[in-house]
Design a protein around this motif. Structure first.
Motif, short mmCIF file in Angstrom:
data_model
loop_
_atom_site.label_atom_id
_atom_site.label_comp_id
_atom_site.label_asym_id
_atom_site.label_seq_id
_atom_site.Cartn_x
_atom_site.Cartn_y
_atom_site.Cartn_z
N ASP A 43 17.44 100.44 61.70
CA ASP A 43 18.24 99.82 60.64
C ASP A 43 19.11 98.66 61.16
OD1 ASP A 43 17.16 101.48 58.72
OD2 ASP A 43 18.77 102.97 58.89
N ALA A 44 19.71 98.83 62.34
CA ALA A 44 20.60 97.79 62.88
C ALA A 44 19.84 96.50 63.16
CB ALA A 44 21.29 98.29 64.15
N LEU A 45 18.68 96.60 63.84
CA LEU A 45 17.89 95.40 64.13
C LEU A 45 17.29 94.82 62.86
CD1 LEU A 45 15.97 96.05 67.46
CD2 LEU A 45 17.70 94.34 67.00
N ASN A 46 16.83 95.66 61.96
CA ASN A 46 16.25 95.18 60.71
C ASN A 46 17.29 94.41 59.90
OD1 ASN A 46 14.11 94.83 58.94
ND2 ASN A 46 14.70 96.62 57.74
N LYS A 47 18.53 94.87 59.93
CA LYS A 47 19.61 94.19 59.21
C LYS A 47 19.92 92.84 59.84
CE LYS A 47 24.31 94.91 57.50
NZ LYS A 47 25.45 95.81 57.46
N GLY A 110 14.79 77.83 83.10
CA GLY A 110 14.09 77.77 81.83
C GLY A 110 12.99 78.80 81.74
N VAL A 111 12.17 78.63 80.72
CA VAL A 111 11.03 79.51 80.50
C VAL A 111 9.79 78.66 80.29
CG1 VAL A 111 12.34 81.45 79.55
CG2 VAL A 111 11.51 79.67 78.03
N THR A 112 8.65 79.23 80.56
CA THR A 112 7.39 78.52 80.39
C THR A 112 6.49 79.26 79.42
OG1 THR A 112 6.43 79.65 82.29
CG2 THR A 112 7.46 77.53 82.71
N VAL A 113 5.47 78.57 78.94
CA VAL A 113 4.52 79.14 78.00
C VAL A 113 3.92 80.42 78.59
CG1 VAL A 113 2.32 78.76 76.83
CG2 VAL A 113 3.96 76.91 77.01
N GLY A 114 3.87 81.47 77.79
CA GLY A 114 3.28 82.73 78.20
C GLY A 114 4.26 83.78 78.69
N TYR A 115 5.49 83.38 78.98
CA TYR A 115 6.50 84.33 79.44
C TYR A 115 6.79 85.33 78.30
CZ TYR A 115 10.85 86.11 81.40
OH TYR A 115 11.83 86.91 81.90
N THR A 116 6.84 86.61 78.60
CA THR A 116 7.14 87.63 77.58
C THR A 116 8.42 88.36 77.95
OG1 THR A 116 5.78 89.29 78.67
CG2 THR A 116 4.72 87.99 76.93
N PHE A 117 9.13 88.83 76.93
CA PHE A 117 10.34 89.60 77.15
C PHE A 117 10.58 90.51 75.94
CE2 PHE A 117 11.62 85.70 75.08
CZ PHE A 117 12.55 86.09 74.14
N TRP A 118 11.39 91.53 76.16
CA TRP A 118 11.78 92.45 75.08
C TRP A 118 13.12 92.01 74.52
CZ3 TRP A 118 8.77 96.04 72.91
CH2 TRP A 118 7.63 96.45 73.61
N GLU A 119 13.17 91.70 73.26
CA GLU A 119 14.40 91.28 72.57
C GLU A 119 15.02 92.50 71.90
OE1 GLU A 119 17.52 89.91 71.32
OE2 GLU A 119 16.28 88.44 72.35
N SER A 120 16.16 92.93 72.42
CA SER A 120 16.82 94.12 71.87
C SER A 120 18.11 93.79 71.14
CB SER A 120 17.10 95.13 72.98
OG SER A 120 17.89 94.53 73.98
N ASP A 121 18.61 92.55 71.31
CA ASP A 121 19.85 92.15 70.64
C ASP A 121 19.62 91.65 69.23
OD1 ASP A 121 21.34 92.79 72.87
OD2 ASP A 121 21.16 90.77 73.71
N GLY A 122 18.40 91.26 68.91
CA GLY A 122 18.10 90.80 67.56
C GLY A 122 18.36 89.33 67.35
#
Length: 154
Positions: A43-47, A110-122
Motif C-alpha cells: 500500500d505504501a509504495l502503491n500510494k 553515472g549509470v549506463t544502459v542496461g544497469y538494473t537496480f531495486w527501487e524500494s523508496d518509490g
C-alpha cells in the motif's frame, strides 16, 4: 577553482561506475518461486508511485550525487523500464546513459544502459517532466558547470 574531496553517489540509491573495472558476465540461475507475493506493490509504495506501475512500463527514475555526509547535492532523471515487481520494491533497468561528472574518456559518476537496480523508496515517475519537477522542488536539479578563463565581449 574549488576542489572536491569525496563524492558519494546515490540514486535514490547509490550508483558508482568505474571505467577501469568492467562488469564480469554472470551466469543466470533460475530461482525457485518466491514465497512473497509478486506483481503487486504494498500500500505504501502503491500510494507513492501510483497504479500505473506494471512490468514492462517505461518510466523515469533519479540519479543523484551526494556528499560525504550523504546529503544529496544534485541529480538528473533517467529513463528506465520496470522489469519486475515485488510487494516491497520494483526492479528497474536503465535505458539511457546519464552522467553527473566526467573525466576525459571515463564516466565516473553515472549509470549506463542496461544497469538494473531495486527501487524500494518509490522515486519513480511516469514522465520525465514529473521527475525533473521533483528534483527542482528539492533544489537538486543538475547544473552544468562551465568555467572559462576569458570573457568575450565584456
Amino acid at each position: 577553482m574549488s576542489t572536491y574531496r569525496i563524492f558519494l553517489f546515490a540514486i535514490l540509491l547509490s550508483f558508482l561506475t568505474n571505467c577501469n573495472n568492467s562488469p564480469k558476465p554472470k551466469q543466470v540461475v533460475q530461482e525457485p518461486a518466491a514465497v512473497e507475493e509478486e506483481g503487486k506493490l504494498n500500500d505504501a509504495l502503491n500510494k507513492k508511485i501510483g497504479s500505473w506501475a506494471r512490468e514492462g512500463v517505461e518510466c523515469y527514475g533519479l540519479v543523484v550525487l551526494t556528499n560525504s555526509k550523504h546529503v544529496v547535492q544534485t541529480g538528473k532523471s533517467v529513463k528506465t523500464v520496470i522489469v519486475r515487481i515485488n510487494s516491497d520494491s520494483l526492479k528497474v533497468k536503465v535505458l539511457e546513459d546519464v552522467s553527473l561528472g566526467q573525466k576525459k574518456d571515463c564516466n565516473l559518476l553515472g549509470v549506463t544502459v542496461g544497469y538494473t537496480f531495486w527501487e524500494s523508496d518509490g522515486d519513480l515517475f511516469q514522465t520525465r517532466e514529473e521527475a525533473d519537477n521533483f528534483l527542482k522542488s528539492k533544489g537538486w536539479e543538475y547544473k552544468e558547470k562551465k568555467t572559462r578563463k576569458f570573457k568575450i565581449g565584456d
